[in-house]
Design a protein around this motif. Sequence first.
Motif, PDB file in Angstrom:
ATOM      1  N   GLU A 190      -1.035   6.388  24.176  1.00 34.24           N
ATOM      2  CA  GLU A 190      -2.046   5.726  24.993  1.00 34.24           C
ATOM      3  C   GLU A 190      -3.363   5.626  24.219  1.00 34.24           C
ATOM      4  OE1 GLU A 190      -0.318   8.372  25.837  1.00 34.24           O
ATOM      5  OE2 GLU A 190       1.060   7.619  27.372  1.00 34.24           O
ATOM      6  N   GLY A 191      -4.008   4.479  24.318  1.00 34.41           N
ATOM      7  CA  GLY A 191      -5.299   4.308  23.669  1.00 34.41           C
ATOM      8  C   GLY A 191      -5.238   3.922  22.211  1.00 34.41           C
ATOM      9  N   SER A 192      -4.048   3.644  21.698  1.00 32.30           N
ATOM     10  CA  SER A 192      -3.928   3.191  20.302  1.00 32.30           C
ATOM     11  C   SER A 192      -3.423   1.755  20.280  1.00 32.30           C
ATOM     12  CB  SER A 192      -2.981   4.092  19.512  1.00 32.30           C
ATOM     13  OG  SER A 192      -1.659   3.991  20.006  1.00 32.30           O
ATOM     14  N   ASP A 193      -3.787   1.025  19.229  1.00 35.00           N
ATOM     15  CA  ASP A 193      -3.373  -0.377  19.109  1.00 35.00           C
ATOM     16  C   ASP A 193      -2.076  -0.541  18.336  1.00 35.00           C
ATOM     17  OD1 ASP A 193      -5.593  -1.557  20.500  1.00 35.00           O
ATOM     18  OD2 ASP A 193      -6.831  -1.066  18.767  1.00 35.00           O
ATOM     19  N   PHE A 194      -1.729   0.442  17.516  1.00 35.46           N
ATOM     20  CA  PHE A 194      -0.471   0.396  16.769  1.00 35.46           C
ATOM     21  C   PHE A 194      -0.141   1.810  16.301  1.00 35.46           C
ATOM     22  CE2 PHE A 194      -3.830  -0.356  13.648  1.00 35.46           C
ATOM     23  CZ  PHE A 194      -3.492   0.510  12.616  1.00 35.46           C
ATOM     24  N   CYS A 195       1.063   2.001  15.787  1.00 31.16           N
ATOM     25  CA  CYS A 195       1.427   3.310  15.240  1.00 31.16           C
ATOM     26  C   CYS A 195       2.110   3.135  13.891  1.00 31.16           C
ATOM     27  CB  CYS A 195       2.316   4.098  16.207  1.00 31.16           C
ATOM     28  SG  CYS A 195       4.079   3.720  16.105  1.00 31.16           S
ATOM     29  N   VAL A 196       2.017   4.189  13.074  1.00 34.68           N
ATOM     30  CA  VAL A 196       2.649   4.216  11.758  1.00 34.68           C
ATOM     31  C   VAL A 196       3.398   5.536  11.619  1.00 34.68           C
ATOM     32  CG1 VAL A 196       2.291   4.110   9.262  1.00 34.68           C
ATOM     33  CG2 VAL A 196       0.743   2.861  10.794  1.00 34.68           C
ATOM     34  N   VAL A 197       4.655   5.474  11.203  1.00 35.92           N
ATOM     35  CA  VAL A 197       5.444   6.675  10.938  1.00 35.92           C
ATOM     36  C   VAL A 197       5.925   6.612   9.490  1.00 35.92           C
ATOM     37  CG1 VAL A 197       7.502   8.011  11.521  1.00 35.92           C
ATOM     38  CG2 VAL A 197       6.168   6.927  13.335  1.00 35.92           C
ATOM     39  N   ILE A 198       5.630   7.658   8.720  1.00 41.86           N
ATOM     40  CA  ILE A 198       6.018   7.724   7.310  1.00 41.86           C
ATOM     41  C   ILE A 198       6.866   8.973   7.115  1.00 41.86           C
ATOM     42  CG2 ILE A 198       5.201   7.795   4.924  1.00 41.86           C
ATOM     43  CD1 ILE A 198       2.498   6.693   6.002  1.00 41.86           C
ATOM     44  N   ILE A 199       8.133   8.799   6.760  1.00 44.53           N
ATOM     45  CA  ILE A 199       9.050   9.916   6.534  1.00 44.53           C
ATOM     46  C   ILE A 199       9.353   9.997   5.043  1.00 44.53           C
ATOM     47  CG2 ILE A 199      11.270  10.965   7.105  1.00 44.53           C
ATOM     48  CD1 ILE A 199       9.526  10.634   9.546  1.00 44.53           C
ATOM     49  N   MET A 200       9.077  11.158   4.429  1.00 48.08           N
ATOM     50  CA  MET A 200       9.334  11.358   3.010  1.00 48.08           C
ATOM     51  C   MET A 200      10.182  12.620   2.838  1.00 48.08           C
ATOM     52  SD  MET A 200       5.557  10.399   1.443  1.00 48.08           S
ATOM     53  CE  MET A 200       4.683  11.669   2.361  1.00 48.08           C
ATOM     54  N   SER A 201      11.364  12.452   2.280  1.00 47.54           N
ATOM     55  CA  SER A 201      12.266  13.599   2.128  1.00 47.54           C
ATOM     56  C   SER A 201      13.389  13.238   1.173  1.00 47.54           C
ATOM     57  CB  SER A 201      12.839  14.005   3.492  1.00 47.54           C
ATOM     58  OG  SER A 201      13.595  15.201   3.391  1.00 47.54           O
ATOM     59  N   HIS A 202      14.302  14.192   0.959  1.00 41.66           N
ATOM     60  CA  HIS A 202      15.551  13.862   0.298  1.00 41.66           C
ATOM     61  C   HIS A 202      16.389  13.046   1.276  1.00 41.66           C
ATOM     62  CE1 HIS A 202      14.763  16.215  -3.165  1.00 41.66           C
ATOM     63  NE2 HIS A 202      14.843  17.397  -2.570  1.00 41.66           N
ATOM     64  N   GLY A 203      17.279  12.228   0.755  1.00 42.71           N
ATOM     65  CA  GLY A 203      18.150  11.435   1.596  1.00 42.71           C
ATOM     66  C   GLY A 203      19.559  11.411   1.046  1.00 42.71           C
ATOM     67  N   ARG A 204      20.509  11.087   1.897  1.00 45.09           N
ATOM     68  CA  ARG A 204      21.907  11.021   1.498  1.00 45.09           C
ATOM     69  C   ARG A 204      22.493   9.682   1.905  1.00 45.09           C
ATOM     70  NH1 ARG A 204      22.816  17.100   3.741  1.00 45.09           N
ATOM     71  NH2 ARG A 204      22.039  18.205   1.891  1.00 45.09           N
ATOM     72  N   GLU A 205      23.693   9.437   1.465  1.00 44.75           N
ATOM     73  CA  GLU A 205      24.363   8.196   1.831  1.00 44.75           C
ATOM     74  C   GLU A 205      24.477   8.087   3.346  1.00 44.75           C
ATOM     75  OE1 GLU A 205      28.039   7.950  -0.253  1.00 44.75           O
ATOM     76  OE2 GLU A 205      27.101   7.745  -2.226  1.00 44.75           O
ATOM     77  N   ASP A 206      24.678   6.861   3.816  1.00 39.53           N
ATOM     78  CA  ASP A 206      24.722   6.557   5.255  1.00 39.53           C
ATOM     79  C   ASP A 206      23.368   6.789   5.915  1.00 39.53           C
ATOM     80  OD1 ASP A 206      27.492   5.952   5.070  1.00 39.53           O
ATOM     81  OD2 ASP A 206      27.962   8.091   5.243  1.00 39.53           O
ATOM     82  N   ASP A 207      22.284   6.730   5.113  1.00 37.73           N
ATOM     83  CA  ASP A 207      20.924   6.837   5.628  1.00 37.73           C
ATOM     84  C   ASP A 207      20.717   8.119   6.437  1.00 37.73           C
ATOM     85  OD1 ASP A 207      20.099   4.574   4.359  1.00 37.73           O
ATOM     86  OD2 ASP A 207      20.308   3.272   6.108  1.00 37.73           O
ATOM     87  N   LEU A 208      20.989   9.240   5.810  1.00 38.60           N
ATOM     88  CA  LEU A 208      20.768  10.547   6.414  1.00 38.60           C
ATOM     89  C   LEU A 208      19.542  11.198   5.777  1.00 38.60           C
ATOM     90  CD1 LEU A 208      24.438  11.877   6.481  1.00 38.60           C
ATOM     91  CD2 LEU A 208      23.138  10.919   8.390  1.00 38.60           C
ATOM     92  N   ILE A 209      18.573  11.574   6.600  1.00 39.36           N
ATOM     93  CA  ILE A 209      17.382  12.268   6.138  1.00 39.36           C
ATOM     94  C   ILE A 209      17.696  13.760   6.091  1.00 39.36           C
ATOM     95  CG2 ILE A 209      14.925  12.665   6.553  1.00 39.36           C
ATOM     96  CD1 ILE A 209      15.116  10.241   8.542  1.00 39.36           C
ATOM     97  N   VAL A 210      17.325  14.416   5.005  1.00 41.75           N
ATOM     98  CA  VAL A 210      17.605  15.845   4.852  1.00 41.75           C
ATOM     99  C   VAL A 210      16.428  16.658   5.383  1.00 41.75           C
ATOM    100  CG1 VAL A 210      18.163  17.695   3.230  1.00 41.75           C
ATOM    101  CG2 VAL A 210      19.038  15.386   2.843  1.00 41.75           C
ATOM    102  N   GLY A 211      16.715  17.565   6.338  1.00 38.82           N
ATOM    103  CA  GLY A 211      15.695  18.448   6.863  1.00 38.82           C
ATOM    104  C   GLY A 211      15.432  19.608   5.924  1.00 38.82           C
ATOM    105  N   SER A 212      14.378  20.365   6.196  1.00 37.03           N
ATOM    106  CA  SER A 212      13.990  21.461   5.313  1.00 37.03           C
ATOM    107  C   SER A 212      15.055  22.548   5.232  1.00 37.03           C
ATOM    108  CB  SER A 212      12.664  22.074   5.786  1.00 37.03           C
ATOM    109  OG  SER A 212      12.802  22.578   7.112  1.00 37.03           O
TER     110      SER A 212
END
Length: 333
Positions: free
Chosen positions: A129-151
């Motif tokens: 609420e109260g914002s005009d747009f949002c930005v999400v930036i995810i930076m991590s290791h990744g694997r095939e099939d577009d899997l993001i690796v958690g810590s």
Amino acid sequence: METPGIMLSGGTQIFHGPVTINIYKRSTKDRVSDGCDYNRPVKRAKSADFYAHAKYTDKFYQISNYPKGRVLIVNNEFKDEHDERQGSGKDVFDMRHLWSNMGCGVTVENDLSASKLLERVQEFATHQEGSDFCVVIIMSHGREDDLIVGSERGEVEVRSVVELIKSSKSLEGKPKLIFFQMCRGSNAQKMHLDGEGFDTDESSWINQMLCDLLPNGKVFGSEQPEADATAEQYVGPTPDVMLAFSTQPGCVSFRDPTEGSWFIQSIRKVFADKAAKHDVETLMRVVKNDLRKKEVYMPGTDYDKAVVTMDGRSSFGKKRLMLFPGFPKPQKE
């Protein structure tokens, strides 16, 4: 693995056992002109431009709040581990600096497990609420099939992250920018893909610069694996979404252990220089072209002369998103 070293004569040098690998992006002179320093200023828009665009509600997303947008940066660094994402701290610093100077509120989350990553994204997407747009930036290791690796080495599907943002009621009708800096496979791309995109990382036993998983795949040429999802498929028919990956499906991404990742640093440079006069879709086309200038130098390996083509898609339709750095100004109490 030995400590990464730096070649001052134009390239970054990474040591791994008996193998020495040089990654040359451009000359030292070019790097300086690109503004790789931490304090690159964000060029501000002119007040006349801001107020002129505000009249055309059918052509431009309206920017009237302050902070104008909210930004979530998630960086899994894997510090002190064999596949530490060296250089990712500079990416975080530069993205926080960039978006703060755009007039946005910025939240940084470091080293999130798979479950916590989804939890944070959901919390962020729900309270807009109260914002005009949002930005999400995810930076991590990744694997095939577009899997993001958690810590903790768990996995999160890119699709799950995207759906949380797309389905948020508080983001209906607002632009949603989503960026993924991660590998999407182990293949080295040898030819640039034009594709449609915006035109209509990193743990390796060979080289820590190269990828976010073990690079044991074949050399990736000009044809995309049909089974891999593209940015276009993730965005689908949902309006007001822009999604960009640092590389193509099935391919590695690139990160310099001192200067940061190619994709994030290109966004920083292009947005800081050109956001005052150009809309976001145009900026991403410039980012894509900037990445085309970079090439890996690894003689005798499948990664020699590897390149990167960004994978991106926007569903903004006829509307454009102007960021207007410096406007609107914060209101005094």
